[in-house]
Structure formats: C-alpha cells, structure tokens
Design an enzyme around this catalytic site. Structure first.
Site, PDB file in Angstrom:
ATOM      1  CD  GLU A  79      35.174  43.576  36.700  1.00 57.18           C
ATOM      2  OE1 GLU A  79      34.378  43.012  35.932  1.00 57.18           O
ATOM      3  OE2 GLU A  79      36.389  43.715  36.450  1.00 57.18           O
ATOM      4  CB  CYS A 141      38.824  40.999  42.126  1.00 57.11           C
ATOM      5  SG  CYS A 141      40.457  41.652  42.545  1.00 57.11           S
ATOM      6  CG  HIS A 165      39.429  44.436  38.250  1.00 59.30           C
ATOM      7  ND1 HIS A 165      38.512  43.431  38.032  1.00 59.30           N
ATOM      8  CD2 HIS A 165      40.377  43.910  39.097  1.00 59.30           C
ATOM      9  CE1 HIS A 165      38.889  42.355  38.714  1.00 59.30           C
ATOM     10  NE2 HIS A 165      40.010  42.611  39.350  1.00 59.30           N
TER      11      HIS A 165
HETATM   12  N1  PCA Z   1      43.505  41.829  42.067  1.00 59.40           N
HETATM   13  C1  PCA Z   1      43.241  40.417  42.069  1.00 59.40           C
HETATM   14  C2  PCA Z   1      43.202  40.024  43.505  1.00 59.40           C
HETATM   15  C3  PCA Z   1      43.809  41.150  44.256  1.00 59.40           C
HETATM   16  C4  PCA Z   1      43.868  42.265  43.304  1.00 59.40           C
HETATM   17  O1  PCA Z   1      44.196  43.441  43.575  1.00 59.40           O
HETATM   18  C5  PCA Z   1      42.025  40.029  41.234  1.00 59.40           C
HETATM   19  O2  PCA Z   1      41.763  40.694  40.214  1.00 59.40           O
HETATM   20  O3  PCA Z   1      41.346  39.041  41.529  1.00 59.40           O
END
Ligand code: PCA
Length: 198
Positions: A79, A141, A165
């Site tokens: 990100e 996240c 992610h």
């Molecule tokens: N993904 C979520 C919250 C926990 C996770 O593993 C997110 O992308 O916000």
C-alpha cells in the site's frame, strides 16, 4: 535489527486469514539482518490499535510490516498511503465506524515508508504478481497502517512502517471459487522477498 510482522485473525465471512498462518510460520526467522517478531492482531478497531501500539512501545522495532487479506485482489499489493478515515463493515466486536477520523486532527494521509517500488519490482522479477495499491480502503488494514505511521512520525527513535495486502490463499478459494488465489508457500516467499528489499 528487529522487525515486527503482524497479521490478522479471520473476519467477516472468511473462515481463515492466511496472514495469520504466514506470520506464525515466519516467527523468529532472521532475514536480511532482521529478526522477525510477530503478532496476530484482532479485527477490532479499538483492541488492535492498543495492541499494536503496545507491541511497538515494548519491542522497539526498526521496521513494522503489517499484512492483511484483500480477498478479491489478484496481486500482492504493497500500500502507498493510509488515510485518516475509518468507515466500514462491523469488526469482530460488532463495531462499525461511520466517517470517523482515526486520529483527531491528524494528517489526511500518511505515506508508507517501506520501499514499495523495490518490493513490487523484485516480486515481479521472482514471478510473484505484484503492484502498488493506492488505497488500503477504510477498514482495519488502513486503520492499522495509519496508526503505525502516525506513531513512527511522532517517535524519537523512529521506524519504517507500511502495509502489504495479500490475495486469498488457495484454501480460501476452495470455500469461495470466485476468489483469485495464491499458494500459502508463494505468500510466505512474498513476505520473505519484501523483507529482503528493506
Ligand atoms: N484484511 C482486512 C482487515 C483484516 C484483514 O486481514 C482489511 O483489508 O481491512
């Protein structure tokens, strides 16, 4: 040097969260001079924030890499930025924030201080499909990324921080065949390569 690597427990309709398995598998490894210490965070806006700040305060890491599941994404996505907003579905405690700031009066956005371009280039060269993401959403996240970067910006003894992610694992795709997925082994290799890029 010390690296704090975090993942999350399962949430919403996902029965497993591959990030939990990945951080457990990498715990105590030394990669690129970083000894890896790990923490699996709850999907709970209040508790996860407190736990993360406590870990940072007690462990004093040189770098913090946080992992989250982005079910539906087909690529590994470091990100670029966290925004000062929490808004979204119910967390595991039943709390669903609406249009709230994460830090009252905090900057609108905070950029990752991880080498995200180098990570993406190295992953693609290693045949692991990756691209930079320009939004971490407004759920847990993004919240954790913002909290870590905000803490890093205030700390005297600062640390690098950012969020990656990951797509669903094959195990999750068996439950939900519409999800693009990667093997758990490739996802672990991904995280090792990202740590090498630090
Ligand atoms: N993904 C979520 C919250 C926990 C996770 O593993 C997110 O992308 O916000």
């Amino acid at each position: 040097m010390k690296l704090l690597l975090t993942g999350f427990v399962p949430f919403l309709n996902h029965k497993i969260n591959p990030t939990e398995e990945i951080v457990k598998a990498l715990d105590s490894e030394t990669i690129n001079g970083y000894t890896i210490e790990t923490r699996v965070l709850p999907v709970d806006f209040k508790a996860s924030e407190q736990e993360l700040l406590k870990e940072i305060d007690e462990r004093k890491p040189d770098a913090v890499i946080m992992l989250g599941l982005a079910a539906g994404r087909s690529k590994i996505t470091p990100e670029r930025i966290a925004i000062n907003v929490k808004d979204g579905a119910k967390d595991n405690s039943g709390f669903a924030p609406v249009d709230q700031p994460i830090v009252e009066g905090g900057p609108d956005g905070l950029f990752s201080t991880l080498p995200i371009r180098k990570m993406v280039d190295t992953l693609n060269e290693s045949y692991l499909p990756a691209k930079i993401s320009n939004t971490a959403g407004t759920y847990l996240c993004n919240n954790m990324m913002y909290v870590a970067l905000h803490e890093a910006s205030r700390a005297n003894d600062s640390f690098k921080a950012g969020f990656i992610h990951l797509p669903a694992s094959h195990e999750l795709a068996i439950e939900n065949p519409a999800l693009p997925s990667m093997s758990l082994d490739d996802l672990k290799r991904t995280v090792r390569i990202c740590i090498e890029a630090l």
